[in-house]
Write a protein that holds these residues in place. Structure first.
Motif, PDB file in Angstrom:
ATOM      1  N   LEU A  33       0.859  -1.122  -0.040  1.00 22.24           N
ATOM      2  CA  LEU A  33       0.009  -0.006  -0.100  1.00 22.24           C
ATOM      3  C   LEU A  33       1.016   1.295   0.010  1.00 22.24           C
ATOM      4  CD1 LEU A  33      -2.715  -0.864   2.531  1.00 22.24           C
ATOM      5  CD2 LEU A  33      -3.002  -1.239   0.205  1.00 22.24           C
ATOM      6  N   PHE A  34       2.084   1.184   0.353  1.00 15.99           N
ATOM      7  CA  PHE A  34       2.845   2.406   0.790  1.00 15.99           C
ATOM      8  C   PHE A  34       4.260   1.976   0.166  1.00 15.99           C
ATOM      9  CE2 PHE A  34      -0.413   2.288   4.204  1.00 15.99           C
ATOM     10  CZ  PHE A  34      -1.071   3.339   3.952  1.00 15.99           C
ATOM     11  N   LYS A  35       4.903   3.138  -0.250  1.00 14.90           N
ATOM     12  CA  LYS A  35       6.540   2.984  -0.644  1.00 14.90           C
ATOM     13  C   LYS A  35       7.186   3.474   0.313  1.00 14.90           C
ATOM     14  CE  LYS A  35       9.318   3.398  -4.722  1.00 14.90           C
ATOM     15  NZ  LYS A  35       9.434   3.748  -6.166  1.00 14.90           N
ATOM     16  N   LYS A  36       7.004   4.281   1.259  1.00 14.21           N
ATOM     17  CA  LYS A  36       7.725   5.035   2.202  1.00 14.21           C
ATOM     18  C   LYS A  36       6.903   5.190   3.354  1.00 14.21           C
ATOM     19  CE  LYS A  36       7.018   9.867   0.900  1.00 14.21           C
ATOM     20  NZ  LYS A  36       7.774  11.093   0.357  1.00 14.21           N
ATOM     21  N   ILE A  37       7.339   5.469   4.628  1.00 20.21           N
ATOM     22  CA  ILE A  37       6.924   5.413   5.974  1.00 20.21           C
ATOM     23  C   ILE A  37       7.377   6.739   6.411  1.00 20.21           C
ATOM     24  CG2 ILE A  37       8.589   4.313   7.048  1.00 20.21           C
ATOM     25  CD1 ILE A  37       6.379   3.220   8.930  1.00 20.21           C
ATOM     26  N   ASN A  38       6.405   7.827   6.826  1.00 17.86           N
ATOM     27  CA  ASN A  38       6.757   9.046   7.473  1.00 17.86           C
ATOM     28  C   ASN A  38       7.642   8.642   8.579  1.00 17.86           C
ATOM     29  OD1 ASN A  38       5.714  11.197   9.550  1.00 17.86           O
ATOM     30  ND2 ASN A  38       5.600  11.999   7.597  1.00 17.86           N
ATOM     31  N   ARG A  39       8.540   9.510   8.747  1.00 15.39           N
ATOM     32  CA  ARG A  39       9.567   9.451  10.081  1.00 15.39           C
ATOM     33  C   ARG A  39       8.809   9.752  11.133  1.00 15.39           C
ATOM     34  NH1 ARG A  39      14.456   6.748  11.215  1.00 15.39           N
ATOM     35  NH2 ARG A  39      14.032   7.068  13.542  1.00 15.39           N
ATOM     36  N   THR A  40       7.898  10.619  11.374  1.00 13.58           N
ATOM     37  CA  THR A  40       7.342  10.931  12.398  1.00 13.58           C
ATOM     38  C   THR A  40       6.281   9.622  12.892  1.00 13.58           C
ATOM     39  OG1 THR A  40       7.144  13.242  12.134  1.00 13.58           O
ATOM     40  CG2 THR A  40       5.857  12.499  13.687  1.00 13.58           C
ATOM     41  N   VAL A  41       5.838   8.962  11.833  1.00 14.54           N
ATOM     42  CA  VAL A  41       4.860   7.886  12.099  1.00 14.54           C
ATOM     43  C   VAL A  41       5.536   6.886  12.806  1.00 14.54           C
ATOM     44  CG1 VAL A  41       3.143   6.260  11.327  1.00 14.54           C
ATOM     45  CG2 VAL A  41       2.963   8.814  10.650  1.00 14.54           C
ATOM     46  N   LEU A  42       6.715   6.624  11.849  1.00 13.50           N
ATOM     47  CA  LEU A  42       7.803   5.621  12.509  1.00 13.50           C
ATOM     48  C   LEU A  42       8.165   5.694  14.052  1.00 13.50           C
ATOM     49  CD1 LEU A  42       9.480   3.081  11.849  1.00 13.50           C
ATOM     50  CD2 LEU A  42      11.139   4.600  10.914  1.00 13.50           C
ATOM     51  N   ASP A  43       8.580   7.007  14.285  1.00 10.96           N
ATOM     52  CA  ASP A  43       9.036   7.280  15.614  1.00 10.96           C
ATOM     53  C   ASP A  43       7.919   7.046  16.507  1.00 10.96           C
ATOM     54  OD1 ASP A  43      11.592   7.774  14.605  1.00 10.96           O
ATOM     55  OD2 ASP A  43      11.298   9.849  14.642  1.00 10.96           O
ATOM     56  N   MET A  44       6.811   7.268  16.312  1.00 14.07           N
ATOM     57  CA  MET A  44       5.580   6.985  17.444  1.00 14.07           C
ATOM     58  C   MET A  44       5.413   5.755  17.526  1.00 14.07           C
ATOM     59  SD  MET A  44       2.767   9.989  16.126  1.00 14.07           S
ATOM     60  CE  MET A  44       1.696   9.188  17.434  1.00 14.07           C
ATOM     61  N   MET A  45       5.574   4.890  16.310  1.00 15.39           N
ATOM     62  CA  MET A  45       5.400   3.387  16.366  1.00 15.39           C
ATOM     63  C   MET A  45       6.647   2.772  17.215  1.00 15.39           C
ATOM     64  SD  MET A  45       3.912   2.441  12.776  1.00 15.39           S
ATOM     65  CE  MET A  45       5.280   2.658  11.696  1.00 15.39           C
ATOM     66  N   LEU A  46       7.897   3.149  17.109  1.00 12.50           N
ATOM     67  CA  LEU A  46       8.997   2.606  17.767  1.00 12.50           C
ATOM     68  C   LEU A  46       8.685   3.029  19.291  1.00 12.50           C
ATOM     69  CD1 LEU A  46      11.875   3.805  15.205  1.00 12.50           C
ATOM     70  CD2 LEU A  46      11.015   1.319  15.950  1.00 12.50           C
ATOM     71  N   GLY A  47       8.230   4.201  19.604  1.00 16.89           N
ATOM     72  CA  GLY A  47       7.846   4.515  21.079  1.00 16.89           C
ATOM     73  C   GLY A  47       7.046   3.591  21.412  1.00 16.89           C
ATOM     74  N   PHE A  48       5.908   3.310  20.686  1.00 19.50           N
ATOM     75  CA  PHE A  48       4.733   2.435  21.070  1.00 19.50           C
ATOM     76  C   PHE A  48       5.273   0.944  21.501  1.00 19.50           C
ATOM     77  CE2 PHE A  48       1.539  -0.726  20.341  1.00 19.50           C
ATOM     78  CZ  PHE A  48       0.457  -0.173  20.896  1.00 19.50           C
ATOM     79  N   ALA A  49       6.090   0.614  20.515  1.00 19.31           N
ATOM     80  CA  ALA A  49       6.647  -0.857  20.823  1.00 19.31           C
ATOM     81  C   ALA A  49       7.456  -1.035  22.011  1.00 19.31           C
ATOM     82  CB  ALA A  49       7.444  -1.125  19.638  1.00 19.31           C
ATOM     83  N   ALA A  50       8.404   0.236  22.201  1.00 22.25           N
ATOM     84  CA  ALA A  50       9.096   0.399  23.317  1.00 22.25           C
ATOM     85  C   ALA A  50       8.187   0.145  24.779  1.00 22.25           C
ATOM     86  CB  ALA A  50       9.886   1.600  23.366  1.00 22.25           C
ATOM     87  N   GLY A  51       7.002   1.000  24.705  1.00 19.40           N
ATOM     88  CA  GLY A  51       6.160   1.025  25.789  1.00 19.40           C
ATOM     89  C   GLY A  51       5.689  -0.215  26.206  1.00 19.40           C
ATOM     90  N   VAL A  52       5.240  -1.208  25.043  1.00 19.28           N
ATOM     91  CA  VAL A  52       4.855  -2.287  25.305  1.00 19.28           C
ATOM     92  C   VAL A  52       5.416  -3.472  25.858  1.00 19.28           C
ATOM     93  CG1 VAL A  52       3.713  -4.449  23.994  1.00 19.28           C
ATOM     94  CG2 VAL A  52       2.982  -2.134  23.441  1.00 19.28           C
ATOM     95  N   MET A  53       6.768  -3.320  25.253  1.00 27.17           N
ATOM     96  CA  MET A  53       7.710  -3.920  26.024  1.00 27.17           C
ATOM     97  C   MET A  53       8.338  -3.762  27.414  1.00 27.17           C
ATOM     98  SD  MET A  53      10.263  -4.529  22.544  1.00 27.17           S
ATOM     99  CE  MET A  53      11.247  -5.832  23.176  1.00 27.17           C
ATOM    100  N   ILE A  54       8.218  -2.612  27.703  1.00 31.71           N
ATOM    101  CA  ILE A  54       8.396  -2.147  29.191  1.00 31.71           C
ATOM    102  C   ILE A  54       7.585  -2.644  30.050  1.00 31.71           C
ATOM    103  CG2 ILE A  54       8.718  -0.339  30.754  1.00 31.71           C
ATOM    104  CD1 ILE A  54      10.070   1.328  28.439  1.00 31.71           C
ATOM    105  N   ALA A  55       6.013  -2.517  29.568  1.00 32.92           N
ATOM    106  CA  ALA A  55       5.051  -2.991  30.567  1.00 32.92           C
ATOM    107  C   ALA A  55       4.918  -4.466  30.426  1.00 32.92           C
ATOM    108  CB  ALA A  55       3.984  -2.191  29.960  1.00 32.92           C
ATOM    109  N   ALA A  56       5.248  -4.943  29.590  1.00 37.10           N
ATOM    110  CA  ALA A  56       5.320  -6.636  29.464  1.00 37.10           C
ATOM    111  C   ALA A  56       6.341  -7.013  30.354  1.00 37.10           C
ATOM    112  CB  ALA A  56       5.513  -7.209  28.141  1.00 37.10           C
ATOM    113  N   SER A  57       7.572  -6.301  30.317  1.00 34.27           N
ATOM    114  CA  SER A  57       8.742  -6.882  31.106  1.00 34.27           C
ATOM    115  C   SER A  57       8.348  -7.112  32.706  1.00 34.27           C
ATOM    116  CB  SER A  57       9.809  -6.105  30.894  1.00 34.27           C
ATOM    117  OG  SER A  57      10.226  -6.140  29.548  1.00 34.27           O
ATOM    118  N   PHE A  58       7.572  -5.863  33.242  1.00 33.83           N
ATOM    119  CA  PHE A  58       7.121  -5.792  34.401  1.00 33.83           C
ATOM    120  C   PHE A  58       5.723  -6.673  34.724  1.00 33.83           C
ATOM    121  CE2 PHE A  58       4.685  -4.255  38.207  1.00 33.83           C
ATOM    122  CZ  PHE A  58       5.622  -4.449  38.964  1.00 33.83           C
TER     123      PHE A  58
END
Length: 269
Positions: A33-58
């Motif tokens: 569907l997309f040829k490129k990914i907006n960097r701002t969106v990517l950074d939000m997704m990376l932050g989201f993944a980090a939050g999930v993993m931190i919460a899951a760890s505890f």
């Protein structure tokens, strides 16, 4: 659902991690569907993944590990600290050995043993590296249910699989879309993107099998998975999400990811 509950923990872990792999593939399919990914969106997704993993760890790993150790008569903090540090050291060693390259970095910044492998392979290996503890965590969580301890519930294991699966969606896109931008066909970029998640079912089955066979090590295994995930978050996800100065949005993404994983674990666990 009844059929799923009747399966052995190893098969439950396999199904759970096949789900997380499937969501990775769905994310990788965004390349159609997309040829490129907006960097701002990517950074939000990376932050989201980090939050999930931190919460899951505890919530899904360290907290039940401490409770299990206490109910088994162990000194509660020992398995948590030893396992947590062991998981971090394990990922540190793999990080230094396995050749890989983080998205957006030049080939000269590739980590691990020097190799002549193509950039595309190194990009996939970077995501594969942090999918190892994710698969291991899900497998250990399902394997822990076999111990029949009140701290290990099937609901908590399912919540962990759901949380890891949700954050795998942007990870799949974060692999396949940059590969498309580098000249890969959509199909080849998709295949590479989904391949980054195939390690999760392997790690999940191994994790479930080991904790079933060695239940006395269960608190250590849960803490080990937590330490490995936190290493990935601090070493890779957070720095990469902050790299382009989208700090506020990346932080809000991390808050949202943490809140969602906490909600899933408390509600289902």
């Amino acid at each position: 659902m009844t059929y799923f509950l009747s399966l052995s923990p190893v098969l439950q872990a396999l199904i759970g991690t096949l789900f997380t792999w499937f969501v990775t593939a769905l994310g990788a399919a965004m390349v159609f569907l997309f040829k490129k990914i907006n960097r701002t969106v990517l950074d939000m997704m990376l932050g989201f993944a980090a939050g999930v993993m931190i919460a899951a760890s505890f919530w899904s790993l360290l907290n039940p590990a401490i409770a299990m150790a206490e109910s088994s008569g162990m000194t509660p903090w020992v398995p948590a600290v030893v396992g947590f540090l062991g998981g971090g050291i394990f990922l540190f060693a793999i990080d230094k050995i396995l050749p890989h390259l983080h998205n957006g970095f030049d080939m000269s910044e590739a980590e691990g043993i020097k190799t002549s492998w193509q950039r595309s392979v190194l990009l996939v290996l970077a995501i594969t590296l942090h999918n190892i503890p994710e698969g291991l965590a899900v497998g250990v969580a399902f394997g822990a249910v076999a111990a029949n301890l009140p701290e290990a519930t099937i609901g908590a294991a399912i919540a962990l699989a759901l949380g890891i699966g949700i954050q795998n969606f942007p990870e799949g896109a974060a692999v396949s879309i940059p590969l498309r931008r580098e000249g890969f066909s959509r199909t080849k970029a998709f295949l590479y993107g989904q391949a980054s998640g195939i390690v999760e079912p392997i790690a999940g089955v191994i994790g479930a099998f080991l904790v079933i066979k060695m239940q006395t090590l269960l608190p250590y295994a849960l803490s080990f998975a937590a330490g490995a995930m936190i290493f990935v978050v601090v070493e890779e996800l957070i720095p990469e999400s902050q790299r382009e100065k989208n700090t506020d949005l990346a932080t809000l993404g991390a808050m949202a990811g943490f809140a969602l994983m906490m909600l899933l674990d408390v509600a289902l666990g």
